[in-house]
Motif scaffolding. Structure first.
Motif, PDB file in Angstrom:
ATOM      1  N   LEU A 407      17.081   4.530 -51.599  1.00 41.94           N
ATOM      2  CA  LEU A 407      15.776   3.990 -51.252  1.00 41.94           C
ATOM      3  C   LEU A 407      14.866   4.132 -52.473  1.00 41.94           C
ATOM      4  CD1 LEU A 407      15.061   5.254 -47.780  1.00 41.94           C
ATOM      5  CD2 LEU A 407      13.101   4.526 -49.073  1.00 41.94           C
ATOM      6  N   THR A 408      14.113   3.127 -52.757  1.00 45.98           N
ATOM      7  CA  THR A 408      13.184   3.229 -53.881  1.00 45.98           C
ATOM      8  C   THR A 408      11.768   3.358 -53.342  1.00 45.98           C
ATOM      9  OG1 THR A 408      14.639   1.678 -54.980  1.00 45.98           O
ATOM     10  CG2 THR A 408      12.562   2.189 -56.086  1.00 45.98           C
ATOM     11  N   LEU A 409      11.051   4.370 -53.837  1.00 51.07           N
ATOM     12  CA  LEU A 409       9.670   4.574 -53.384  1.00 51.07           C
ATOM     13  C   LEU A 409       8.744   4.470 -54.584  1.00 51.07           C
ATOM     14  CD1 LEU A 409       9.523   7.663 -50.985  1.00 51.07           C
ATOM     15  CD2 LEU A 409       9.426   5.246 -50.401  1.00 51.07           C
ATOM     16  N   HIS A 410       7.735   3.652 -54.477  1.00 51.19           N
ATOM     17  CA  HIS A 410       6.724   3.581 -55.531  1.00 51.19           C
ATOM     18  C   HIS A 410       5.509   4.362 -55.050  1.00 51.19           C
ATOM     19  CE1 HIS A 410       9.134   0.561 -57.502  1.00 51.19           C
ATOM     20  NE2 HIS A 410       9.234  -0.057 -56.332  1.00 51.19           N
ATOM     21  N   LEU A 411       5.138   5.371 -55.830  1.00 48.22           N
ATOM     22  CA  LEU A 411       4.054   6.251 -55.379  1.00 48.22           C
ATOM     23  C   LEU A 411       2.825   6.110 -56.273  1.00 48.22           C
ATOM     24  CD1 LEU A 411       6.078   9.549 -54.891  1.00 48.22           C
ATOM     25  CD2 LEU A 411       5.546   7.833 -53.151  1.00 48.22           C
ATOM     26  N   GLY A 412       1.689   6.414 -55.702  1.00 51.58           N
ATOM     27  CA  GLY A 412       0.476   6.530 -56.512  1.00 51.58           C
ATOM     28  C   GLY A 412       0.518   7.836 -57.290  1.00 51.58           C
ATOM     29  N   PRO A 413      -0.362   8.019 -58.255  1.00 48.62           N
ATOM     30  CA  PRO A 413      -0.312   9.238 -59.089  1.00 48.62           C
ATOM     31  C   PRO A 413      -0.465  10.521 -58.275  1.00 48.62           C
ATOM     32  CG  PRO A 413      -2.234   7.841 -59.634  1.00 48.62           C
ATOM     33  CD  PRO A 413      -1.397   7.070 -58.686  1.00 48.62           C
ATOM     34  N   ALA A 414      -1.317  10.530 -57.259  1.00 49.91           N
ATOM     35  CA  ALA A 414      -1.524  11.758 -56.477  1.00 49.91           C
ATOM     36  C   ALA A 414      -0.267  12.127 -55.703  1.00 49.91           C
ATOM     37  CB  ALA A 414      -2.700  11.586 -55.519  1.00 49.91           C
ATOM     38  N   GLU A 415       0.348  11.136 -55.043  1.00 50.51           N
ATOM     39  CA  GLU A 415       1.582  11.398 -54.288  1.00 50.51           C
ATOM     40  C   GLU A 415       2.704  11.818 -55.240  1.00 50.51           C
ATOM     41  OE1 GLU A 415      -0.063   8.431 -53.700  1.00 50.51           O
ATOM     42  OE2 GLU A 415      -0.932   8.963 -51.751  1.00 50.51           O
ATOM     43  N   GLY A 416       2.764  11.110 -56.390  1.00 48.85           N
ATOM     44  CA  GLY A 416       3.784  11.438 -57.381  1.00 48.85           C
ATOM     45  C   GLY A 416       3.666  12.887 -57.832  1.00 48.85           C
ATOM     46  N   GLY A 468      -3.470  15.194 -48.991  1.00 52.06           N
ATOM     47  CA  GLY A 468      -4.706  15.321 -48.206  1.00 52.06           C
ATOM     48  C   GLY A 468      -4.918  16.722 -47.676  1.00 52.06           C
ATOM     49  N   ASP A 469      -3.960  17.658 -48.000  1.00 51.69           N
ATOM     50  CA  ASP A 469      -4.085  19.031 -47.536  1.00 51.69           C
ATOM     51  C   ASP A 469      -4.198  19.100 -46.014  1.00 51.69           C
ATOM     52  OD1 ASP A 469      -3.961  21.652 -48.156  1.00 51.69           O
ATOM     53  OD2 ASP A 469      -6.145  21.914 -48.295  1.00 51.69           O
ATOM     54  N   ARG A 470      -3.363  18.324 -45.353  1.00 56.48           N
ATOM     55  CA  ARG A 470      -3.390  18.344 -43.895  1.00 56.48           C
ATOM     56  C   ARG A 470      -2.129  18.981 -43.334  1.00 56.48           C
ATOM     57  NH1 ARG A 470      -5.233  13.484 -45.248  1.00 56.48           N
ATOM     58  NH2 ARG A 470      -3.240  12.508 -44.886  1.00 56.48           N
ATOM     59  N   MET A 471      -1.711  20.060 -43.974  1.00 59.27           N
ATOM     60  CA  MET A 471      -0.492  20.724 -43.524  1.00 59.27           C
ATOM     61  C   MET A 471      -0.841  21.797 -42.501  1.00 59.27           C
ATOM     62  SD  MET A 471       1.624  19.418 -45.834  1.00 59.27           S
ATOM     63  CE  MET A 471       2.952  20.405 -46.479  1.00 59.27           C
ATOM     64  N   PRO A 472       0.078  22.043 -41.564  1.00 54.21           N
ATOM     65  CA  PRO A 472      -0.157  23.137 -40.615  1.00 54.21           C
ATOM     66  C   PRO A 472      -0.369  24.446 -41.377  1.00 54.21           C
ATOM     67  CG  PRO A 472       1.773  21.865 -39.991  1.00 54.21           C
ATOM     68  CD  PRO A 472       1.345  21.360 -41.326  1.00 54.21           C
TER      69      PRO A 472
END
Ligand SMILES: Nc1ncnc2c1ncn2[C@@H]1O[C@H](COP(=O)(O)OP(=O)(O)O)[C@@H](O)[C@H]1O
Ligand SMILES: [Mg+2]
Length: 540
Positions: A407-416, A468-472
């Protein structure tokens, strides 16, 4: 050492316990500022001993050098009585046998009267005008109400530690607490806070080497809904020990939202040589030879308790006084963990557990339901699967599928960047991913939790949660990532499960260590008792 009425009460009650009392009466006037009276039916004192007891460093509690190691009594410094006497008007009435006794009056530390006084066997210490001659201390006393609360707290802790003791507590002439000698912690807790409160607590009973941990802890689903109470008893004495409380609380990790604190009542026995309870002047802190061993024993014991059926949410009463019946163990929860599989519709050949799975019904494409001896059991399919996956991820045994076409995923800089930072953790969860220049990822393997799993979506949502720092809010990054991926990867409410998938989920849940709780602090299992149903249908 005696800072406030509560500490005086604690010393006096501990002396009564050391004197072998079966019954202690405590009377408090004006929060203890006007008067404190503690009466016991213990061994009492002869006149000489009574006078000696009021002298500093007089203690009857060291008989040999061995006594200095592993002190079984509450005090051996011989200071409490004289120091209370030095800051109050104290009357000691005592008798070693019914009949002739002694009365000693002391004002500000000076003996003013020694007289005969008939009484039954035992001792009564009356303390009036505490700190009348120490203005600095007097100034720091709080309102009668807060001093009273501290007294009530101290007496409660002592009563929980000494369950056989008959205890009464009276405030300004009004009886505030009557506790008959109890046989179990549960009945003691029930006598103090009510039977319903006590019945909703889960038994702890575990031994690790020489550390024996018993007690009662709150069900995760109740945490935060009631007053939080923490009582630790070590070798028969109530202590405060932040490290052990933290260890017990750590056991709740991933079963309750971060920041909530559970109620715990723990009785810890360690060999007397491995503990030194007399280090702190208030004798409320403990020094262990090997603290880590004790903390780990406490955490494991509590965690094991939270893995039992009794810790799951129940509506009504389940079994006698809310504790699970043997049938619970048989039907839902199994302790022998072997490798967990995905919700694989094709049963594995080694699965010989067909009879132990009850017929399961899916309700509202959200809940699995089955019938039990004691009532109806409902399992939230998403929460349950989340728990299963979370434990697989934490144990690094996810089921992995190698993709035929990466699978190829193109990410934005933050996700990367979030991916780079957590690359190794993703691998532990079963993702095999290569960088492919820039922020493009090539995904070669993914965890395979169920047939409908959408790996790409899960990965994107997880990276999104990471940025987004939305982790449990659990402790480590590994735990947080595992919890997030588990949540994204689990079957959802609304997914239709086949009979085989339901069975697989049921079995997998039963093999987790904390089957009754999901990773967000919600219940995975709700038990609705026949009892409760019958009540609602007016059948009883
Ligand atoms: N309620 C009591 N019944 C019998 N003996 C008592 C009681 N309270 C105090 N004593 C005696 O007085 C001594 C001094 O008490 P205390 O000042 O509290 O010192 P410690 O308890 O550390 O020995 C005790 O060792 C005990 O012999
Ligand atoms: Mg003492």
């Amino acid at each position: 050492m005696v800072e406030r009425p509560a500490s005086a009460v604690k010393e006096l009650v501990e002396n009564a316990i050391d004197a072998g009392a079966k019954s202690v009466e405590i009377e408090i006037d004006d929060g203890g500022r006007a008067a404190i009276r503690v009466s016991d039916d213990g061994c009492g004192m002869a006149r000489d001993d009574a006078l000696l007891a009021l002298e500093r460093h007089a203690t009857s509690k060291i008989h040999s050098a061995d006594d200095l190691v592993g002190i079984a009594t509450f005090g051996f410094r011989g200071e409490a009585l004289p120091s209370i006497a030095s800051v109050s008007a104290l009357t000691l009435e005592t008798s070693p046998a019914d009949g002739a006794g002694t009365v000693v009056r002391v004002i500000g530390g000076a003996v003013t009267e020694v007289a005969d006084g008939a009484r039954r066997r035992g001792t009564t210490v009356s303390v009036a005008r505490l700190f009348h001659n120490v203005p600095a201390r007097l100034k720091f006393l709080r309102s009668a109400r807060s001093e009273w609360r501290a007294v009530a707290d101290a007496v409660t802790s002592l009563a929980l530690a000494q369950r056989g003791l008959h205890v009464t507590l009276t405030q300004d002439g009004v009886r505030a607490m009557t506790l008959p000698g109890a046989t179990s912690l549960r009945s003691r807790v029930g006598a103090i806070w009510g039977g319903a409160y006590a019945d909703a607590l889960v038994d702890v009973d575990d031994v690790a080497g020489t550390v024996y941990v018993t007690g009662l802890v709150e069900r995760p689903s109740d945490v935060g809904t009631r007053t939080r109470r923490a009582v630790l008893v070590i070798n028969g004495r109530a202590v405060r020990d932040a490290g052990l409380v933290r260890a017990a609380e750590a056991a709740y990790r991933s079963t309750i939202p971060a920041g909530l604190r559970p109620s715990i009542f723990l009785d810890i026995s360690v060999s007397a040589e491995s503990v030194d309870v007399n280090v702190h002047p208030a004798k409320a802190e403990v020094r262990f030879r090997d603290r880590w061993v004790v903390e780990r024993a406490v955490e494991n014991a509590v965690r094991r308790a939270l893995g039992t059926p009794a810790s799951s949410h129940v509506v009504g009463t389940w079994g006698s006084n809310g504790t699970p019946s043997v049938a619970d163990e048989r039907v839902l929860l199994r302790s022998n963990a072997h490798t967990l599989g995905p919700l694989d519709p094709t049963p594995e050949p080694e699965t010989r557990e067909t009879e132990t799975v009850p017929p399961l019904v899916q309700l509202r494409r959200t809940y699995l339901m089955y019938e039990h001896d004691e009532g109806v059991v409902l399992i939230d399919q998403h929460s349950a699967h989340e728990r299963v996956l979370y434990e697989q991820f934490m144990n690094r045994q996810p089921t992995v599928q190698r993709l035929l076409f990466p699978l190829t995923l193109h990410l934005g800089p933050a996700e990367g960047d979030a991916f780079e930072e957590n690359r190794e953790l993703f691998e532990k969860l079963g993702f095999e991913i290569e960088g492919f220049g820039g922020h493009t990822l090539l995904v070669r393997s993914v965890p395979m939790p169920h047939e409908r799993f959408d790996a790409e979506r899960c990965l994107r949502e997880t990276l999104d949660a990471l940025t987004g720092d939305r982790m449990p809010g659990t402790a480590t990054r590994h735990e947080r990532l595992a919890a997030t991926v588990a949540c994204k990867a689990a079957v959802k409410a609304g997914d239709t499960l086949s009979a085989a998938e339901m069975r697989a989920l049921y079995l997998a849940l039963g093999r987790t260590t904390l089957p009754a709780h999901d990773v967000h602090g919600r219940a995975t299992i709700v038990r609705l008792s026949w009892d409760e149903l019958e009540r609602r249908f007016g059948r009883r």
